[in-house]
Design an enzyme around this catalytic site. Structure first.
Site, PDB file in Angstrom:
ATOM      1  N   ARG A  30       0.839  -1.204   0.000  1.00  0.00           N
ATOM      2  CA  ARG A  30       0.000   0.000   0.000  1.00  0.00           C
ATOM      3  C   ARG A  30       0.875   1.256   0.000  1.00  0.00           C
ATOM      4  O   ARG A  30       1.874   1.313   0.730  1.00  0.00           O
ATOM      5  CB  ARG A  30      -0.942   0.001   1.211  1.00  0.00           C
ATOM      6  CG  ARG A  30      -1.972  -1.086   1.107  1.00  0.00           C
ATOM      7  CD  ARG A  30      -3.080  -1.037   2.126  1.00  0.00           C
ATOM      8  NE  ARG A  30      -3.787  -2.310   2.087  1.00  0.00           N
ATOM      9  CZ  ARG A  30      -4.699  -2.643   1.173  1.00  0.00           C
ATOM     10  NH1 ARG A  30      -5.050  -1.767   0.245  1.00  0.00           N
ATOM     11  NH2 ARG A  30      -5.264  -3.837   1.180  1.00  0.00           N
ATOM     12  N   ILE A  32       2.171   4.804   0.909  1.00  0.00           N
ATOM     13  CA  ILE A  32       2.214   5.455   2.215  1.00  0.00           C
ATOM     14  C   ILE A  32       1.348   6.724   2.229  1.00  0.00           C
ATOM     15  O   ILE A  32       0.931   7.184   3.293  1.00  0.00           O
ATOM     16  CB  ILE A  32       3.685   5.774   2.586  1.00  0.00           C
ATOM     17  CG1 ILE A  32       3.861   5.880   4.084  1.00  0.00           C
ATOM     18  CG2 ILE A  32       4.193   7.020   1.872  1.00  0.00           C
ATOM     19  CD1 ILE A  32       5.310   5.909   4.538  1.00  0.00           C
ATOM     20  N   VAL A  97      10.436   8.107  -6.921  1.00  0.00           N
ATOM     21  CA  VAL A  97      11.230   6.955  -6.490  1.00  0.00           C
ATOM     22  C   VAL A  97      11.741   6.242  -7.732  1.00  0.00           C
ATOM     23  O   VAL A  97      10.940   5.789  -8.577  1.00  0.00           O
ATOM     24  CB  VAL A  97      10.395   6.002  -5.604  1.00  0.00           C
ATOM     25  CG1 VAL A  97      11.249   4.816  -5.175  1.00  0.00           C
ATOM     26  CG2 VAL A  97       9.831   6.741  -4.391  1.00  0.00           C
ATOM     27  N   HIS A 101       7.603   1.473 -10.635  1.00  0.00           N
ATOM     28  CA  HIS A 101       6.455   0.984  -9.873  1.00  0.00           C
ATOM     29  C   HIS A 101       5.182   1.308 -10.620  1.00  0.00           C
ATOM     30  O   HIS A 101       5.041   2.381 -11.204  1.00  0.00           O
ATOM     31  CB  HIS A 101       6.427   1.601  -8.473  1.00  0.00           C
ATOM     32  CG  HIS A 101       6.695   3.069  -8.443  1.00  0.00           C
ATOM     33  ND1 HIS A 101       7.969   3.587  -8.552  1.00  0.00           N
ATOM     34  CD2 HIS A 101       5.867   4.126  -8.334  1.00  0.00           C
ATOM     35  CE1 HIS A 101       7.904   4.910  -8.502  1.00  0.00           C
ATOM     36  NE2 HIS A 101       6.634   5.267  -8.386  1.00  0.00           N
ATOM     37  N   HIS A 103       1.390   2.167 -10.131  1.00  0.00           N
ATOM     38  CA  HIS A 103       0.370   2.580  -9.167  1.00  0.00           C
ATOM     39  C   HIS A 103      -0.950   1.935  -9.592  1.00  0.00           C
ATOM     40  O   HIS A 103      -1.353   2.064 -10.751  1.00  0.00           O
ATOM     41  CB  HIS A 103       0.140   4.093  -9.213  1.00  0.00           C
ATOM     42  CG  HIS A 103       1.304   4.935  -8.810  1.00  0.00           C
ATOM     43  ND1 HIS A 103       1.370   5.568  -7.587  1.00  0.00           N
ATOM     44  CD2 HIS A 103       2.430   5.293  -9.476  1.00  0.00           C
ATOM     45  CE1 HIS A 103       2.493   6.287  -7.529  1.00  0.00           C
ATOM     46  NE2 HIS A 103       3.148   6.137  -8.652  1.00  0.00           N
TER      47      HIS A 103
END
Ligand code: 5GP
Length: 115
Positions: A30, A32, A97, A101, A103
Site C-alpha cells: 500500500r 504510504i 522513487v 512501480h 500505481h
C-alpha cells in the site's frame, strides 16, 4: 550500477510496509500517501530505475505486474467499477522513487487522466 531506493528495503522487509503480495518477481504494498481509497504500488523485485532502463530481460517480471494488478484489483473489490494503472517516468511525470512501480488506484471515480 543503479542506486537502491527505499523500495529495495521494502522488498527485503528491512523497513515496514503493508505488503499485500510478494513472489519471486514482484512485490505489492500500500502507498504510504494514498491518493484514492485503493492505492497500491506493484514493483519488480529487480531494480529498474525508470521505464527508460527496461530491456527484454525484464519482460517476464513486467508482465507479472499486470497479472498481479488484475488479481489485486479483484481482491480489493475495484475490478468491476474500474481503476487506473499509472507508471511515471522521470521529471515531467513527477517520478519520485527511481525503482519503477505501477500505481493501482481506484475505489472512486478518478476524473480526467491529466489534471
Ligand atoms: P512516483 O511519484 O515516483 O510515481 O510515486 C512514488 C510513490 O511512492 C508515491 O505515491 C509515494 O507516496 C510512495 N512512497 C514513497 N516512499 C514510500 C514508502 O516508504 N513506503 C510506501 N509504502 N510508499 C512510499
Amino acid at each position: 550500477m543503479a542506486e537502491e531506493t527505499i523500495f529495495s528495503k521494502i522488498i527485503r522487509r528491512e523497513i515496514p510496509a503493508d505488503i499485500i503480495y510478494q513472489d519471486d518477481l514482484v512485490t505489492a504494498f500500500r502507498d504510504i500517501s494514498p491518493q484514492a481509497p485503493t492505492h497500491i504500488l506493484i514493483i519488480p523485485n529487480v531494480l529498474i530505475p525508470t521505464v527508460n532502463d527496461v530491456t527484454t530481460d525484464h519482460e517476464i517480471a513486467l508482465g507479472r505486474l499486470f497479472t498481479v494488478a488484475a488479481k489485486i484489483a479483484k481482491e480489493e473489490g475495484v475490478a468491476e467499477d474500474g481503476y487506473r494503472l499509472i507508471m511515471n517516468c522521470n521529471r515531467h511525470s513527477g517520478q519520485e522513487v527511481f525503482h519503477i512501480h505501477m500505481h493501482l488506484v481506484g475505489g472512486r471515480p478518478l476524473g480526467p487522466l491529466l489534471a
